[in-house]
Design a protein around this motif. Structure first.
Motif, PDB file in Angstrom:
ATOM      1  N   UNK A 285       0.829  -1.204   0.000  1.00  0.00           N
ATOM      2  CA  UNK A 285       0.000   0.000   0.000  1.00  0.00           C
ATOM      3  C   UNK A 285       0.863   1.254   0.000  1.00  0.00           C
ATOM      4  N   UNK A 286       1.933   1.232   0.773  1.00  0.00           N
ATOM      5  CA  UNK A 286       2.833   2.380   0.810  1.00  0.00           C
ATOM      6  C   UNK A 286       3.456   2.632  -0.561  1.00  0.00           C
ATOM      7  N   UNK A 287       3.865   1.559  -1.229  1.00  0.00           N
ATOM      8  CA  UNK A 287       4.464   1.700  -2.559  1.00  0.00           C
ATOM      9  C   UNK A 287       3.467   2.263  -3.564  1.00  0.00           C
ATOM     10  N   UNK A 288       2.216   1.803  -3.479  1.00  0.00           N
ATOM     11  CA  UNK A 288       1.190   2.322  -4.387  1.00  0.00           C
ATOM     12  C   UNK A 288       0.920   3.795  -4.114  1.00  0.00           C
ATOM     13  N   UNK A 289       0.921   4.162  -2.838  1.00  0.00           N
ATOM     14  CA  UNK A 289       0.637   5.544  -2.459  1.00  0.00           C
ATOM     15  C   UNK A 289       1.590   6.520  -3.136  1.00  0.00           C
ATOM     16  N   UNK A 290       2.869   6.150  -3.182  1.00  0.00           N
ATOM     17  CA  UNK A 290       3.860   7.031  -3.802  1.00  0.00           C
ATOM     18  C   UNK A 290       3.649   7.188  -5.303  1.00  0.00           C
ATOM     19  N   UNK A 291       2.861   6.303  -5.895  1.00  0.00           N
ATOM     20  CA  UNK A 291       2.646   6.334  -7.339  1.00  0.00           C
ATOM     21  C   UNK A 291       1.261   6.832  -7.737  1.00  0.00           C
ATOM     22  N   UNK A 292       0.519   7.375  -6.792  1.00  0.00           N
ATOM     23  CA  UNK A 292      -0.813   7.884  -7.111  1.00  0.00           C
ATOM     24  C   UNK A 292      -0.734   9.199  -7.896  1.00  0.00           C
ATOM     25  N   UNK A 293      -1.674   9.362  -8.811  1.00  0.00           N
ATOM     26  CA  UNK A 293      -1.783  10.619  -9.562  1.00  0.00           C
ATOM     27  C   UNK A 293      -2.599  11.633  -8.763  1.00  0.00           C
ATOM     28  N   UNK A 294      -2.517  12.892  -9.172  1.00  0.00           N
ATOM     29  CA  UNK A 294      -3.342  13.916  -8.557  1.00  0.00           C
ATOM     30  C   UNK A 294      -4.814  13.515  -8.628  1.00  0.00           C
ATOM     31  N   UNK A 295      -5.520  13.706  -7.540  1.00  0.00           N
ATOM     32  CA  UNK A 295      -6.952  13.408  -7.426  1.00  0.00           C
ATOM     33  C   UNK A 295      -7.256  11.908  -7.574  1.00  0.00           C
ATOM     34  N   UNK A 296      -6.253  11.076  -7.290  1.00  0.00           N
ATOM     35  CA  UNK A 296      -6.480   9.633  -7.308  1.00  0.00           C
ATOM     36  C   UNK A 296      -7.352   9.189  -6.145  1.00  0.00           C
ATOM     37  N   UNK A 297      -7.879   7.971  -6.257  1.00  0.00           N
ATOM     38  CA  UNK A 297      -8.769   7.426  -5.222  1.00  0.00           C
ATOM     39  C   UNK A 297      -8.261   6.070  -4.768  1.00  0.00           C
ATOM     40  N   UNK A 298      -8.352   5.823  -3.487  1.00  0.00           N
ATOM     41  CA  UNK A 298      -7.954   4.541  -2.903  1.00  0.00           C
ATOM     42  C   UNK A 298      -9.192   3.892  -2.293  1.00  0.00           C
ATOM     43  N   UNK A 299      -9.599   2.763  -2.849  1.00  0.00           N
ATOM     44  CA  UNK A 299     -10.712   1.987  -2.301  1.00  0.00           C
ATOM     45  C   UNK A 299     -10.111   0.973  -1.343  1.00  0.00           C
ATOM     46  N   UNK A 300     -10.299   1.197  -0.045  1.00  0.00           N
ATOM     47  CA  UNK A 300      -9.646   0.393   0.976  1.00  0.00           C
ATOM     48  C   UNK A 300     -10.543  -0.785   1.346  1.00  0.00           C
ATOM     49  N   UNK A 301     -10.198  -1.938   0.769  1.00  0.00           N
ATOM     50  CA  UNK A 301     -11.023  -3.139   0.921  1.00  0.00           C
ATOM     51  C   UNK A 301     -10.511  -4.057   2.015  1.00  0.00           C
ATOM     52  N   UNK A 302      -9.192  -4.262   2.084  1.00  0.00           N
ATOM     53  CA  UNK A 302      -8.626  -5.197   3.045  1.00  0.00           C
ATOM     54  C   UNK A 302      -7.211  -4.818   3.417  1.00  0.00           C
ATOM     55  N   UNK A 303      -6.755  -5.367   4.552  1.00  0.00           N
ATOM     56  CA  UNK A 303      -5.392  -5.099   5.054  1.00  0.00           C
ATOM     57  C   UNK A 303      -4.787  -6.423   5.509  1.00  0.00           C
ATOM     58  N   UNK A 304      -4.790  -7.395   4.609  1.00  0.00           N
ATOM     59  CA  UNK A 304      -4.418  -8.756   4.991  1.00  0.00           C
ATOM     60  C   UNK A 304      -2.986  -8.846   5.513  1.00  0.00           C
ATOM     61  N   UNK A 305      -2.127  -7.914   5.122  1.00  0.00           N
ATOM     62  CA  UNK A 305      -0.736  -7.939   5.599  1.00  0.00           C
ATOM     63  C   UNK A 305      -0.654  -7.737   7.101  1.00  0.00           C
ATOM     64  N   UNK A 306      -1.689  -7.157   7.713  1.00  0.00           N
ATOM     65  CA  UNK A 306      -1.648  -6.832   9.138  1.00  0.00           C
ATOM     66  C   UNK A 306      -2.554  -7.698   9.996  1.00  0.00           C
ATOM     67  N   UNK A 307      -3.305  -8.594   9.387  1.00  0.00           N
ATOM     68  CA  UNK A 307      -4.316  -9.330  10.150  1.00  0.00           C
ATOM     69  C   UNK A 307      -3.723 -10.215  11.243  1.00  0.00           C
ATOM     70  N   UNK A 308      -2.496 -10.680  11.053  1.00  0.00           N
ATOM     71  CA  UNK A 308      -1.898 -11.586  12.029  1.00  0.00           C
ATOM     72  C   UNK A 308      -0.878 -10.910  12.947  1.00  0.00           C
ATOM     73  N   UNK A 309      -0.811  -9.570  12.877  1.00  0.00           N
ATOM     74  CA  UNK A 309       0.126  -8.857  13.736  1.00  0.00           C
ATOM     75  C   UNK A 309      -0.281  -9.006  15.202  1.00  0.00           C
TER      76      UNK A 309
END
Length: 336
Positions: A229-253
């Motif tokens: 997600x962090x890597x994608x964030x750096x590549x977003x265009x102006x006025x881009x949208x993030x549909x936050x569906x899941x955070x599976x990388x953190x579910x077992x923290x």
């Protein structure tokens, strides 16, 4: 009919990664039905990432699983006895039932589906919650427009694989990531993604996304969170949208980890990020089912499942899902 009802209950709450010891297979009795109720013989059971958060004793949009209680999931089953006028013996239904052979219901939030039009398990995947989630995120949350660039994490999974195909149908460029070379090949050669990469072997994920999305990302359909997600964030265009569906990388923290770095870029590029749940817009869900059935018939929408045989193997299927071992939607077949 045997009177034994095999069931899987939550034996203990996991600390970190889920293990087989957190589950227990027990024998119960087939439920007796009363007025307004019906009995379902469960055929197919869905295991999904969101179930991991329900294993914690924490408040969420759905109640947590209880120790010693039968686990719950989306299920396709057949009505075998009924005292409810709206459901008759032989009906195939989809609803939230137990990890068990037989469940009873009053019919609340249960839908009758057609037998034979598509494999019954599809109602737990491409025509069920994962497919609806994909459509709701792209259309209802991200307001996707033709010609935009969409990035999908966990792109070969039940939701991500539909997201990419829907975005292509809507006239967009689609880039995805997955956890194996076979999955990457599947995304491009079978599902029609424009480009895809293996996030485990690509090196710098942010640079890889930049190479594959040279104009930037208009819509990030986020299933994973964390580093991706962090890597994608750096590549977003102006006025881009993030549909936050899941955070599976953190579910077992075991402990909460800091969020993605670089959130200041959301200010600079005027980004929007919205979390959503598939149940937010029932009308949009029904709109999708009608369209998806036609797209499947026309071959525009393809679908893949990983099917595990046997109720007793549901815990292993769920654990494998959390580790990314499944290919497409993970289903457990309980009975024919």
């Amino acid at each position: 009919m045997t009177q034994i009802n095999h069931q899987i209950v939550l034996k203990s709450r996991p600390e970190g990664w889920v293990t087989p010891d957190n589950f227990e297979l027990v024998e119960g009795r087939i439920p007796e039905i009363g007025a307004g109720e019906f009995l379902v013989r469960n055929l197919y059971l869905s295991v999904d990432p969101y179930m991991r958060s329900r294993m914690n004793d924490a408040k969420s949009y759905v109640p947590p699983f209880q120790i010693g209680a039968v686990l719950e999931a989306g299920v396709v089953g057949e009505v075998v006895a009924s005292q409810n006028d709206k459901f008759k013996e032989g009906d195939v239904v989809v609803g939230m039932f137990g990890w068990e052979n037989y469940s009873k219901s009053t019919g609340q939030d249960v839908m009758v589906v057609e037998r034979g039009a598509v494999p019954l398990s599809y109602y737990l995947g491409v025509l069920g919650m994962p497919g609806m989630t994909a459509y709701a995120g792209l259309v209802g949350v991200a307001n996707l427009q033709p010609g935009e660039t969409v990035f999908v994490s966990a792109a070969s999974g039940a939701v991500g694989s539909v997201v990419g195909q829907l975005a292509k149908i809507m006239g967009c460029t689609v880039v995805g990531c997955a956890g194996s070379d076979d999955k990457v090949t599947y995304l491009v050669n079978e599902l029609g993604f424009d480009r895809a990469f293996n996030y485990k072997t690509c090196g710098n994920i942010a640079k890889t996304i930049a190479e594959m999305c040279p104009k930037g990302i208009d819509v990030n359909f986020e299933n994973v969170g964390g580093e991706i997600m962090e890597a994608a964030l750096w590549n977003m265009r102006n006025f881009g949208r993030i549909a936050l569906c899941g955070m599976i990388a953190n579910y077992n923290d075991k402990e909460m980890t800091p969020g993605p770095r670089g959130l200041g870029i959301m200010i600079q590029r005027r980004l929007k990020m919205q979390g959503f749940i598939v149940f937010d817009n029932p009308a949009l869900n029904m709109e999708f089912v009608g369209k998806a059935a036609q797209w499947l018939k026309e071959g525009k929408l393809k679908y893949r499942e990983t099917v595990t045989e046997g109720l007793e193997n549901a815990p292993a299927a769920f654990i494998g899902l959390l580790k990314g071992e499944n290919f497409g939607k993970q289903i457990v077949k309980i009975a024919d």
